[in-house]
Write an enzyme that holds these catalytic residues in place. Structure first.
Site, PDB file in Angstrom:
ATOM      1  N   CYS A   1     -64.682 -25.809 -35.333  1.00  0.00           N
ATOM      2  CA  CYS A   1     -63.655 -26.194 -36.322  1.00  0.00           C
ATOM      3  C   CYS A   1     -63.105 -24.958 -37.046  1.00  0.00           C
ATOM      4  O   CYS A   1     -63.830 -24.315 -37.809  1.00  0.00           O
ATOM      5  CB  CYS A   1     -64.305 -27.179 -37.302  1.00  0.00           C
ATOM      6  SG  CYS A   1     -63.380 -27.474 -38.806  1.00  0.00           S
TER       7      CYS A   1
ATOM      8  N   CYS B   1     -63.169 -25.071 -40.863  1.00  0.00           N
ATOM      9  CA  CYS B   1     -64.564 -24.950 -41.309  1.00  0.00           C
ATOM     10  C   CYS B   1     -64.965 -23.482 -41.390  1.00  0.00           C
ATOM     11  O   CYS B   1     -65.661 -23.071 -42.326  1.00  0.00           O
ATOM     12  CB  CYS B   1     -65.510 -25.669 -40.353  1.00  0.00           C
ATOM     13  SG  CYS B   1     -65.225 -27.441 -40.203  1.00  0.00           S
TER      14      CYS B   1
END
Length: 103
Positions: free
Chosen positions: A28, A31
């Site tokens: 991600c 993230c």
């Protein structure tokens, strides 16, 4: 310091005090942007808040329990109760403002 939690340790580690948990995954992009911000907050606020992270790919049970559909999602818990759910990338200042009422 940000502690890695698992399905087995999540409830116990977030049961008391103010906890901040970052739900993330290695693939991600947002993230990976959020992680250094959380690390910096942990350095500055670690005496008042316990900072944690949960890899949703490795710990699907905990992610499902809290209805985590998008990542990054960050949960703030106070004495075991979820008081804030924050979805998507947020700046250090935004996260400090979310934590402030609970510390």
């Amino acid at each position: 310091m940000v502690k890695d939690l698992t399905d087995a340790t999540f409830e116990q580690e977030t049961a008391t005090g103010v906890t901040f948990t970052d739900f993330w995954a290695t693939w991600c992009g947002p993230c990976r942007m959020q992680s250094p911000v959380v690390e910096q907050l942990a350095e500055e606020m670690g005496d008042k808040v316990n900072f944690n992270k949960v890899d949703v790919d490795q710990n699907q049970e905990t992610a499902a329990k809290f209805g985590i559909m998008s990542i990054p999602t960050m949960l703030i818990k106070k004495d075991g109760q979820v008081v804030e759910s924050i979805v998507g990338y947020h700046s250090k200042e935004q996260l400090e403002a979310k934590l402030a009422p609970y510390i």
